[in-house]
Design an enzyme around this catalytic site. Sequence first.
Site: not given
Length: 274
Positions: A128, A148
């Site tokens: 990210e 995730e």
Amino acid sequence: MSVASKQAPLLIERQGSIAIVTFNRPDVHNAMNPETICRLADAWEEINAAADIRVAVITGAGDRTFCSGGDLGTALPILTGAREPEDEWDRRLAEDPDLAGRATLKGVDMDKPVIAAINGNCLAGGMELALGCHLRIAAEGSRFALPEPKHGLIPFGGALVRLPRQVPQVRAMEILLTGDFFSAADALEFGLLNRVVAKDQVLPAAIALAERIASNGPLAVSEIIRVVNKASGRPFDDAFEIETQGMKKIMVSADAREGPAAFIAKRVPVFKGC
């Protein structure tokens, strides 16, 4: 700006007008614990405010991992409330959970270019952060993933917004929904990387790119970033107006006079950022 000791989980060094930020927890795949998150969020703020820094490069210590994301044993339990704060870094993160987003450049208006020198696996919050960088160079053999959902979580460091804007929607959804690994070659094909180089060339290549950018007019570089960000997704007429206002701002600067004058005089321009 502040520079952490060599034992700190995040190092900040200077090479001329370039700031080199290094994740320094190679024994745990450069996972971001609360201290790392706080220090990184602070670093971006300091770099953005420092007039003598023109470009930042971020990389990871060791040769295996750029960053594996938030530390599942220390940082994530603070954010979920599963662990009580034990020190000042824990308390800062518990009191200001947005620090995690700011560490990955989520909602941070950086007017300095940030280059990711990805020297190994780039996972979760690490990926990210890379998505939030303006330019990316990766080592051969690097792998990428947003795992995730495999842990019952969602990416929250900007990937849900950034990734579908940087690659085709179906590519983004496959990456996001499966959490599976993909290679540096795949990332290059998807358009997520500028280039892939040998592992020992990642940081030198990133610094060489940073030096080329740092030699340009700093006002122009900052304004290019601002206009591209503000114009993205806008209707053409609105976007062109943002570009025109940027042009007007730059044309009255001393740098805009210095650049052409240096070209005509066949000398290196001396930009002062004003």
